[in-house]
Design a protein around this motif. Structure first.
Motif, PDB file in Angstrom:
ATOM      1  N   ALA A   1      30.832  43.492  -5.422  1.00 19.29           N
ATOM      2  CA  ALA A   1      31.342  42.441  -4.529  1.00 19.29           C
ATOM      3  C   ALA A   1      31.217  42.873  -3.066  1.00 19.29           C
ATOM      4  CB  ALA A   1      32.794  42.132  -4.872  1.00 19.29           C
ATOM      5  N   GLU A   2      31.531  44.147  -2.796  1.00 16.07           N
ATOM      6  CA  GLU A   2      31.394  44.651  -1.425  1.00 16.07           C
ATOM      7  C   GLU A   2      29.935  44.638  -0.978  1.00 16.07           C
ATOM      8  OE1 GLU A   2      32.277  48.666   1.238  1.00 16.07           O
ATOM      9  OE2 GLU A   2      33.057  48.530  -0.812  1.00 16.07           O
ATOM     10  N   LEU A   3      29.038  45.013  -1.874  1.00 14.19           N
ATOM     11  CA  LEU A   3      27.610  44.987  -1.555  1.00 14.19           C
ATOM     12  C   LEU A   3      27.154  43.566  -1.248  1.00 14.19           C
ATOM     13  CD1 LEU A   3      24.859  46.391  -1.334  1.00 14.19           C
ATOM     14  CD2 LEU A   3      24.576  45.989  -3.784  1.00 14.19           C
ATOM     15  N   GLU A   4      27.610  42.609  -2.043  1.00 12.89           N
ATOM     16  CA  GLU A   4      27.236  41.208  -1.819  1.00 12.89           C
ATOM     17  C   GLU A   4      27.752  40.709  -0.473  1.00 12.89           C
ATOM     18  OE1 GLU A   4      25.109  37.947  -2.654  1.00 12.89           O
ATOM     19  OE2 GLU A   4      25.183  39.711  -3.926  1.00 12.89           O
ATOM     20  N   SER A   5      28.908  41.207  -0.046  1.00 13.94           N
ATOM     21  CA  SER A   5      29.448  40.787   1.252  1.00 13.94           C
ATOM     22  C   SER A   5      28.733  41.455   2.419  1.00 13.94           C
ATOM     23  CB  SER A   5      30.943  41.086   1.327  1.00 13.94           C
ATOM     24  OG  SER A   5      31.163  42.487   1.400  1.00 13.94           O
ATOM     25  N   MET A   6      28.048  42.576   2.150  1.00 11.96           N
ATOM     26  CA  MET A   6      27.377  43.328   3.216  1.00 11.96           C
ATOM     27  C   MET A   6      25.891  43.009   3.344  1.00 11.96           C
ATOM     28  SD  MET A   6      29.689  45.198   4.619  1.00 11.96           S
ATOM     29  CE  MET A   6      28.784  46.405   5.520  1.00 11.96           C
ATOM     30  N   VAL A   7      25.387  42.054   2.562  1.00 12.65           N
ATOM     31  CA  VAL A   7      23.961  41.732   2.583  1.00 12.65           C
ATOM     32  C   VAL A   7      23.539  41.307   3.984  1.00 12.65           C
ATOM     33  CG1 VAL A   7      22.227  40.111   1.719  1.00 12.65           C
ATOM     34  CG2 VAL A   7      23.841  41.150   0.159  1.00 12.65           C
ATOM     35  N   HIS A   8      22.446  41.859   4.441  1.00 12.80           N
ATOM     36  CA  HIS A   8      21.924  41.548   5.774  1.00 12.80           C
ATOM     37  C   HIS A   8      21.284  40.157   5.750  1.00 12.80           C
ATOM     38  CE1 HIS A   8      19.631  41.964   9.486  1.00 12.80           C
ATOM     39  NE2 HIS A   8      20.376  43.019   9.759  1.00 12.80           N
ATOM     40  N   PRO A   9      21.497  39.348   6.805  1.00 10.42           N
ATOM     41  CA  PRO A   9      20.896  38.009   6.815  1.00 10.42           C
ATOM     42  C   PRO A   9      19.375  38.030   6.925  1.00 10.42           C
ATOM     43  CG  PRO A   9      22.026  38.457   8.877  1.00 10.42           C
ATOM     44  CD  PRO A   9      22.347  39.588   7.952  1.00 10.42           C
ATOM     45  N   ASP A  10      18.834  39.095   7.501  1.00  9.77           N
ATOM     46  CA  ASP A  10      17.386  39.236   7.632  1.00  9.77           C
ATOM     47  C   ASP A  10      17.017  40.650   7.193  1.00  9.77           C
ATOM     48  OD1 ASP A  10      14.753  38.733   8.258  1.00  9.77           O
ATOM     49  OD2 ASP A  10      14.991  39.186  10.386  1.00  9.77           O
ATOM     50  N   PRO A  11      16.973  40.909   5.866  1.00 10.99           N
ATOM     51  CA  PRO A  11      16.783  42.286   5.397  1.00 10.99           C
ATOM     52  C   PRO A  11      15.411  42.836   5.760  1.00 10.99           C
ATOM     53  CG  PRO A  11      16.626  40.758   3.573  1.00 10.99           C
ATOM     54  CD  PRO A  11      17.030  39.960   4.766  1.00 10.99           C
ATOM     55  N   TYR A  12      15.377  44.167   5.905  1.00 16.10           N
ATOM     56  CA  TYR A  12      14.123  44.849   6.195  1.00 16.10           C
ATOM     57  C   TYR A  12      13.236  44.804   4.966  1.00 16.10           C
ATOM     58  CZ  TYR A  12      10.739  48.474   7.181  1.00 16.10           C
ATOM     59  OH  TYR A  12       9.572  49.150   7.368  1.00 16.10           O
ATOM     60  N   ILE A  13      11.987  44.417   5.156  1.00 18.22           N
ATOM     61  CA  ILE A  13      11.015  44.373   4.069  1.00 18.22           C
ATOM     62  C   ILE A  13       9.845  45.261   4.476  1.00 18.22           C
ATOM     63  CG2 ILE A  13       9.469  42.913   2.728  1.00 18.22           C
ATOM     64  CD1 ILE A  13      11.365  40.587   3.344  1.00 18.22           C
ATOM     65  N   THR A  14       9.468  46.172   3.602  1.00 17.09           N
ATOM     66  CA  THR A  14       8.333  47.039   3.877  1.00 17.09           C
ATOM     67  C   THR A  14       7.113  46.164   4.152  1.00 17.09           C
ATOM     68  OG1 THR A  14       9.292  48.631   2.346  1.00 17.09           O
ATOM     69  CG2 THR A  14       7.011  48.990   3.014  1.00 17.09           C
ATOM     70  N   PRO A  15       6.365  46.412   5.234  1.00 18.04           N
ATOM     71  CA  PRO A  15       5.289  45.500   5.640  1.00 18.04           C
ATOM     72  C   PRO A  15       4.257  45.185   4.573  1.00 18.04           C
ATOM     73  CG  PRO A  15       5.729  47.064   7.383  1.00 18.04           C
ATOM     74  CD  PRO A  15       6.557  47.492   6.204  1.00 18.04           C
ATOM     75  N   HIS A  16       3.886  46.148   3.728  1.00 18.63           N
ATOM     76  CA  HIS A  16       2.830  45.894   2.746  1.00 18.63           C
ATOM     77  C   HIS A  16       3.350  45.287   1.440  1.00 18.63           C
ATOM     78  CE1 HIS A  16       4.242  49.946   1.744  1.00 18.63           C
ATOM     79  NE2 HIS A  16       3.949  49.608   0.498  1.00 18.63           N
ATOM     80  N   CYS A  17       4.652  45.113   1.311  1.00 18.33           N
ATOM     81  CA  CYS A  17       5.226  44.518   0.096  1.00 18.33           C
ATOM     82  C   CYS A  17       5.322  43.006   0.234  1.00 18.33           C
ATOM     83  CB  CYS A  17       6.606  45.101  -0.167  1.00 18.33           C
ATOM     84  SG  CYS A  17       6.548  46.827  -0.619  1.00 18.33           S
ATOM     85  N   TYR A  18       5.551  42.323  -0.892  1.00 22.20           N
ATOM     86  CA  TYR A  18       5.649  40.871  -0.901  1.00 22.20           C
ATOM     87  C   TYR A  18       6.718  40.422   0.099  1.00 22.20           C
ATOM     88  CZ  TYR A  18       6.222  36.111  -2.473  1.00 22.20           C
ATOM     89  OH  TYR A  18       6.290  34.747  -2.531  1.00 22.20           O
ATOM     90  N   GLY A  19       6.349  39.517   0.975  1.00 22.37           N
ATOM     91  CA  GLY A  19       7.261  39.047   2.004  1.00 22.37           C
ATOM     92  C   GLY A  19       7.148  39.823   3.303  1.00 22.37           C
ATOM     93  N   GLY A  20       6.430  40.937   3.296  1.00 17.48           N
ATOM     94  CA  GLY A  20       6.248  41.737   4.499  1.00 17.48           C
ATOM     95  C   GLY A  20       5.175  41.150   5.395  1.00 17.48           C
ATOM     96  N   THR A  21       5.101  41.658   6.614  1.00 17.89           N
ATOM     97  CA  THR A  21       4.177  41.106   7.600  1.00 17.89           C
ATOM     98  C   THR A  21       2.720  41.418   7.302  1.00 17.89           C
ATOM     99  OG1 THR A  21       4.503  43.079   8.950  1.00 17.89           O
ATOM    100  CG2 THR A  21       5.870  41.153   9.451  1.00 17.89           C
ATOM    101  N   LYS A  22       2.454  42.443   6.506  1.00 18.87           N
ATOM    102  CA  LYS A  22       1.064  42.802   6.210  1.00 18.87           C
ATOM    103  C   LYS A  22       0.662  42.490   4.772  1.00 18.87           C
ATOM    104  CE  LYS A  22       0.578  46.537   9.515  1.00 18.87           C
ATOM    105  NZ  LYS A  22       0.243  47.947   9.676  1.00 18.87           N
ATOM    106  N   TYR A  23       1.512  41.788   4.026  1.00 17.38           N
ATOM    107  CA  TYR A  23       1.227  41.517   2.626  1.00 17.38           C
ATOM    108  C   TYR A  23      -0.003  40.618   2.493  1.00 17.38           C
ATOM    109  CZ  TYR A  23       1.709  39.990  -2.170  1.00 17.38           C
ATOM    110  OH  TYR A  23       1.470  39.714  -3.485  1.00 17.38           O
ATOM    111  N   ALA A  24      -0.950  41.017   1.661  1.00 13.22           N
ATOM    112  CA  ALA A  24      -2.170  40.265   1.355  1.00 13.22           C
ATOM    113  C   ALA A  24      -3.013  39.981   2.589  1.00 13.22           C
ATOM    114  CB  ALA A  24      -1.841  38.961   0.632  1.00 13.22           C
ATOM    115  N   ARG A  25      -2.897  40.830   3.569  1.00 14.88           N
ATOM    116  CA  ARG A  25      -3.722  40.662   4.764  1.00 14.88           C
ATOM    117  C   ARG A  25      -4.986  41.490   4.585  1.00 14.88           C
ATOM    118  NH1 ARG A  25      -1.153  41.940  10.502  1.00 14.88           N
ATOM    119  NH2 ARG A  25       0.267  40.294   9.840  1.00 14.88           N
ATOM    120  N   ASN A  26      -6.116  40.898   4.826  1.00 12.46           N
ATOM    121  CA  ASN A  26      -7.387  41.591   4.711  1.00 12.46           C
ATOM    122  C   ASN A  26      -8.008  41.711   6.097  1.00 12.46           C
ATOM    123  OD1 ASN A  26      -7.282  41.773   1.874  1.00 12.46           O
ATOM    124  ND2 ASN A  26      -7.865  39.626   1.745  1.00 12.46           N
TER     125      ASN A  26
END
Length: 140
Positions: free
Chosen positions: A79-104
Motif C-alpha cells: 500500500a505504501e509503495l502504491e502511494s509512492m508511485v511517481h507520476p512520470d516514472p523513469y523508463i530506461t531509454p531502450h526499453c518499451y516506452g523509452g525515448t529510444k525504443y524501436a528507433r533505427n
C-alpha cells in the motif's frame, strides 16, 4: 529488464499478489521499491542513502515468524509503495516506452557493410588467387 512499469487497480493487484508466496511478494516489493525510488531520486548519492533506508526497513522485519504479521507487513508495504508511485516514472531509454525504443538511427558514414565475409582481397593470400578464365564462346 528495465524500466517498463504498469499499475493495476488495488483490488486486482491484491488478488494477483495473494496467489504468490510471501518470499516472492517480498522480493517483488523490494525491487519495485528501489525502482520507484530511482524515479524520485535521480542523483545517485540521494538514491544510495534512500536505498539504505529501504533496506533497513526490510531487514527490520526479516525476523518476523507469525504468518499473519508477515502478511500484514507485506500488505502495508504494498500500500505504501502504491502511494509512492511517481507520476512520470523513469523508463530506461531502450526499453518499451523509452525515448529510444524501436528507433533505427541511420548508419554512420564511416561504417561500410561487407557482404562477402572472409573473401575480401586483404583476407585471401595472393597464392590462393585464381586467374580469371576468359569466357569461351558457346559455354555458359
Amino acid at each position: 529488464r528495465g524500466g517498463s512499469t504498469f499499475h493495476f487497480d488495488a483490488p486486482l493487484m491484491s488478488s494477483l499478489t495473494s496467489a504468490l508466496t510471501q518470499p516472492t511478494r517480498v522480493c517483488r516489493l523490494y525491487r519495485q521499491s528501489l525502482k520507484t525510488m530511482l524515479s524520485w531520486a535521480v542523483m545517485r548519492e540521494i538514491f544510495y542513502t534512500e536505498r539504505s533506508r529501504i533496506r533497513k526497513q526490510f531487514e527490520r522485519n526479516a525476523g518476523l515468524m507469525d504468518a499473519e504479521e508477515v502478511e500484514r507487513v507485506i500488505t502495508e508495504g504494498e500500500a505504501e509503495l502504491e502511494s509512492m508511485v511517481h507520476p512520470d516514472p523513469y523508463i530506461t531509454p531502450h526499453c518499451y516506452g523509452g525515448t529510444k525504443y524501436a528507433r533505427n538511427p541511420p548508419m554512420p558514414a564511416n561504417v561500410r557493410m561487407v557482404m562477402d565475409f572472409g573473401r575480401e582481397e586483404y583476407a585471401i593470400p595472393k597464392s590462393a588467387w585464381r586467374p580469371k578464365v576468359p569466357d569461351l564462346p558457346g559455354h555458359l
